[in-house]
Design an enzyme around this catalytic site. Sequence first.
Site, PDB file in Angstrom:
ATOM      1  N   TYR A  51      37.802  44.576  46.363  1.00 34.54           N
ATOM      2  CA  TYR A  51      37.686  43.125  46.272  1.00 34.54           C
ATOM      3  C   TYR A  51      37.041  42.550  47.553  1.00 34.54           C
ATOM      4  O   TYR A  51      36.767  41.347  47.604  1.00 34.54           O
ATOM      5  CB  TYR A  51      39.050  42.451  46.059  1.00 34.54           C
ATOM      6  CG  TYR A  51      39.883  42.949  44.904  1.00 34.54           C
ATOM      7  CD1 TYR A  51      39.329  43.656  43.838  1.00 34.54           C
ATOM      8  CD2 TYR A  51      41.258  42.711  44.865  1.00 34.54           C
ATOM      9  CE1 TYR A  51      40.113  44.112  42.793  1.00 34.54           C
ATOM     10  CE2 TYR A  51      42.042  43.158  43.815  1.00 34.54           C
ATOM     11  CZ  TYR A  51      41.459  43.863  42.788  1.00 34.54           C
ATOM     12  OH  TYR A  51      42.248  44.312  41.755  1.00 34.54           O
ATOM     13  N   HIS A 105      43.773  53.237  42.327  1.00 28.95           N
ATOM     14  CA  HIS A 105      43.244  52.147  41.490  1.00 28.95           C
ATOM     15  C   HIS A 105      42.829  52.613  40.091  1.00 28.95           C
ATOM     16  O   HIS A 105      42.816  51.813  39.145  1.00 28.95           O
ATOM     17  CB  HIS A 105      42.066  51.484  42.212  1.00 28.95           C
ATOM     18  CG  HIS A 105      41.840  50.059  41.855  1.00 28.95           C
ATOM     19  ND1 HIS A 105      41.330  49.142  42.720  1.00 28.95           N
ATOM     20  CD2 HIS A 105      42.053  49.367  40.711  1.00 28.95           C
ATOM     21  CE1 HIS A 105      41.236  47.964  42.135  1.00 28.95           C
ATOM     22  NE2 HIS A 105      41.671  48.071  40.913  1.00 28.95           N
TER      23      HIS A 105
HETATM   24  N1  LIG Z   1      44.431  47.166  38.898  1.00 32.25           N
HETATM   25  C1  LIG Z   1      43.336  46.738  38.325  1.00 32.25           C
HETATM   26  O1  LIG Z   1      42.478  47.538  37.908  1.00 32.25           O
HETATM   27  C2  LIG Z   1      43.105  45.284  38.157  1.00 32.25           C
HETATM   28  C3  LIG Z   1      43.886  44.388  38.854  1.00 32.25           C
HETATM   29  N2  LIG Z   1      43.683  43.051  38.725  1.00 32.25           N
HETATM   30  C4  LIG Z   1      44.504  42.150  39.540  1.00 32.25           C
HETATM   31  O2  LIG Z   1      45.086  41.182  38.706  1.00 32.25           O
HETATM   32  C5  LIG Z   1      44.738  39.871  39.147  1.00 32.25           C
HETATM   33  C6  LIG Z   1      44.727  38.919  37.985  1.00 32.25           C
HETATM   34  O3  LIG Z   1      43.752  39.342  37.036  1.00 32.25           O
HETATM   35  P1  LIG Z   1      43.177  38.356  35.947  1.00 32.25           P
HETATM   36  O4  LIG Z   1      42.536  39.176  34.916  1.00 32.25           O
HETATM   37  O5  LIG Z   1      42.366  37.295  36.592  1.00 32.25           O
HETATM   38  O6  LIG Z   1      44.532  37.679  35.429  1.00 32.25           O
HETATM   39  P2  LIG Z   1      44.906  36.630  34.331  1.00 32.25           P
HETATM   40  O7  LIG Z   1      44.611  37.136  32.973  1.00 32.25           O
HETATM   41  O8  LIG Z   1      46.284  36.227  34.642  1.00 32.25           O
HETATM   42  O9  LIG Z   1      43.891  35.426  34.532  1.00 32.25           O
HETATM   43  C7  LIG Z   1      43.919  34.549  35.603  1.00 32.25           C
HETATM   44  C8  LIG Z   1      42.830  33.551  35.340  1.00 32.25           C
HETATM   45  O10 LIG Z   1      43.217  32.742  34.228  1.00 32.25           O
HETATM   46  C9  LIG Z   1      42.711  31.473  34.424  1.00 32.25           C
HETATM   47  N3  LIG Z   1      43.523  30.529  33.664  1.00 32.25           N
HETATM   48  C10 LIG Z   1      44.810  30.188  33.828  1.00 32.25           C
HETATM   49  N4  LIG Z   1      45.210  29.301  32.917  1.00 32.25           N
HETATM   50  C11 LIG Z   1      44.144  29.057  32.141  1.00 32.25           C
HETATM   51  C12 LIG Z   1      43.902  28.212  31.037  1.00 32.25           C
HETATM   52  N5  LIG Z   1      44.867  27.430  30.537  1.00 32.25           N
HETATM   53  N6  LIG Z   1      42.674  28.222  30.473  1.00 32.25           N
HETATM   54  C13 LIG Z   1      41.691  28.993  30.960  1.00 32.25           C
HETATM   55  N7  LIG Z   1      41.846  29.816  32.030  1.00 32.25           N
HETATM   56  C14 LIG Z   1      43.059  29.849  32.608  1.00 32.25           C
HETATM   57  C15 LIG Z   1      42.774  31.245  35.921  1.00 32.25           C
HETATM   58  O11 LIG Z   1      41.732  30.358  36.274  1.00 32.25           O
HETATM   59  P3  LIG Z   1      41.944  29.091  37.256  1.00 32.25           P
HETATM   60  O12 LIG Z   1      41.586  29.563  38.620  1.00 32.25           O
HETATM   61  O13 LIG Z   1      40.957  28.105  36.710  1.00 32.25           O
HETATM   62  O14 LIG Z   1      43.367  28.651  37.113  1.00 32.25           O
HETATM   63  C16 LIG Z   1      42.527  32.631  36.489  1.00 32.25           C
HETATM   64  O15 LIG Z   1      41.178  32.815  36.814  1.00 32.25           O
HETATM   65  C17 LIG Z   1      43.404  40.078  39.857  1.00 32.25           C
HETATM   66  O16 LIG Z   1      43.103  39.026  40.749  1.00 32.25           O
HETATM   67  C18 LIG Z   1      43.650  41.389  40.558  1.00 32.25           C
HETATM   68  O17 LIG Z   1      44.389  41.164  41.739  1.00 32.25           O
HETATM   69  C19 LIG Z   1      42.752  42.552  37.846  1.00 32.25           C
HETATM   70  C20 LIG Z   1      41.954  43.400  37.123  1.00 32.25           C
HETATM   71  C21 LIG Z   1      42.051  44.841  37.270  1.00 32.25           C
HETATM   72  O1  LIG Z   2      40.781  45.512  40.119  1.00 31.96           O
HETATM   73  C1  LIG Z   2      40.269  45.277  39.110  1.00 31.96           C
HETATM   74  C2  LIG Z   2      39.093  44.605  38.660  1.00 31.96           C
HETATM   75  C3  LIG Z   2      38.314  43.926  39.678  1.00 31.96           C
HETATM   76  C4  LIG Z   2      38.547  42.652  40.066  1.00 31.96           C
HETATM   77  N1  LIG Z   2      37.624  42.343  40.995  1.00 31.96           N
HETATM   78  C5  LIG Z   2      36.815  43.404  41.198  1.00 31.96           C
HETATM   79  C6  LIG Z   2      35.746  43.575  42.057  1.00 31.96           C
HETATM   80  C7  LIG Z   2      35.101  44.792  42.049  1.00 31.96           C
HETATM   81  C8  LIG Z   2      35.528  45.823  41.187  1.00 31.96           C
HETATM   82  C9  LIG Z   2      36.608  45.664  40.354  1.00 31.96           C
HETATM   83  C10 LIG Z   2      37.241  44.451  40.367  1.00 31.96           C
END
Ligand SMILES: NC(=O)C1=CN([C@@H]2O[C@H](COP(=O)(O)OP(=O)(O)OC[C@H]3O[C@@H](n4cnc5c(N)ncnc54)[C@H](OP(=O)(O)O)[C@@H]3O)[C@@H](O)[C@H]2O)C=CC1
Ligand SMILES: O=CCc1c[nH]c2ccccc12
Length: 279
Positions: A51, A105
Site C-alpha cells: 500500500y 499477504h
Molecule cells: N488482505 C488483502 O488481500 C486485502 C486487504 N484489504 C484491507 O481491507 C481494507 C478495506 O477494504 P475494502 O475493500 O475497501 O473494504 P469495504 O468493502 O469495507 O469498503 C470500504 C469502502 O466502502 C465505501 N463505502 C462505505 N459505505 C458506502 C456506501 N453507503 N456507498 C458506497 N460506498 C460506501 C467507503 O467509501 P468512503 O470513503 O466514501 O466512505 C470505502 O471506500 C483495505 O483498506 C485493506 O486494508 C483490502 C483488500 C485486500
Molecule cells: O491488500 C489488498 C488489495 C490492495 C489494496 N490496495 C492495494 C495496492 C496494491 C496492491 C494490492 C492492494
Amino acid sequence: MPTTVKLNDGNEMPTMAFGTGSVMKEKEDVTGFVEQALDSGFDHIDTAPIYYNENQVGAAIRESGLSREELYITTKYDFGGPIQKAVRDSLDKLGLKSVDLYLIHGPNLIEKDVEGSWKEFEKIKEDGLAKSIGVSNFNVEQLRKVIKIARIKPAVNQINFNPYNYASQKAAVEYAAKHGIVTAGYSGLTPLSRSPGGPVDPVVSTIAARLNVSAAQVLLKWVRSKGVAVVTTSSKKERLAEYLAVEELPDLTAAEIAAIDAAGAKGPPSTASPVVHFL
Ligand SMILES: NC(=O)C1=CN([C@@H]2O[C@H](COP(=O)(O)OP(=O)(O)OC[C@H]3O[C@@H](n4cnc5c(N)ncnc54)[C@H](OP(=O)(O)O)[C@@H]3O)[C@@H](O)[C@H]2O)C=CC1
Ligand SMILES: O=CCc1c[nH]c2ccccc12
C-alpha cells in the site's frame, strides 16, 4: 471500548480494523485518514508494504498521542524476498518495535517453501517482532498445508468476505474456526461499493429500515454474524462512527441472515466491477 476477539495464542485482536489499502485514491497520502480513524475511536489499523503507506501510518500513530498499548497494528509480508528483512523494513517504516499481527499477504508468496517460510514467521513471533502471526487470502487447502507443519498455528486468516462470495468462502471460515484460527473479512461492503444494484441491496435496505441503521451497518453486522472480524475503511468521519457502532446494534435475526445469504448466492449484478486478483 472496541470489541476484541481472543486469538489462539492468547492475544486479543480488535474486531473492527481500519484499512489503509483502499481509503484513498491511488498514491494519495493516508496520514489524515488514519488520524481521523484513530480520533474516531478505531484502535486497529491494517496496512501493508504494497500500500506504500506504512510510513504514513507510523506518522499518524505518533501524531495521535495514543500509547503503543492502546493500538493494534497489522501489516503484511507481500513483496517476497527474505522474510526477516521484510518485517524489519516494515517496523522501520512504521516506527515501531513490534506489530500486533504480521500476515502472509497471499499464498503464492510461500508456495515454493511453505515449511521454511512459516518457520521464518514463527521466528518473528518468537523474537517478539510480531505478537501474532497469520495468513491472508488462504483457502482450505492452503490453510491445511500450513497447519500440517506449524509449531505455532496461524492466528488469523484475512480474506475477502461479503454476501456475494459467501458460498465460496464459507468452507475457509469453517475450517479456520475448527482449527482455532480467526477469520477477518475485508471488502464486506462490496454490495455498496463495488457491486451496487444487485439482489443483496433490497434485502439489506429492508433490514436497515427495521433497525433504523445504515446499509453499511447491516452488511458489517452480517459479517460479524458469521463470526468474522471486520477490516473496512472510509474517508468519511460519519461512516467511521457508524462502523464503530456496529457491535452495539441488535443482532440480525436468523431469518434476516438467511435472506442475505440467499440474495448473495444469486451473485452480483452483471455491471459489478471485476474482482482484481493479486498476490
Ligand atoms: N488482505 C488483502 O488481500 C486485502 C486487504 N484489504 C484491507 O481491507 C481494507 C478495506 O477494504 P475494502 O475493500 O475497501 O473494504 P469495504 O468493502 O469495507 O469498503 C470500504 C469502502 O466502502 C465505501 N463505502 C462505505 N459505505 C458506502 C456506501 N453507503 N456507498 C458506497 N460506498 C460506501 C467507503 O467509501 P468512503 O470513503 O466514501 O466512505 C470505502 O471506500 C483495505 O483498506 C485493506 O486494508 C483490502 C483488500 C485486500
Ligand atoms: O491488500 C489488498 C488489495 C490492495 C489494496 N490496495 C492495494 C495496492 C496494491 C496492491 C494490492 C492492494
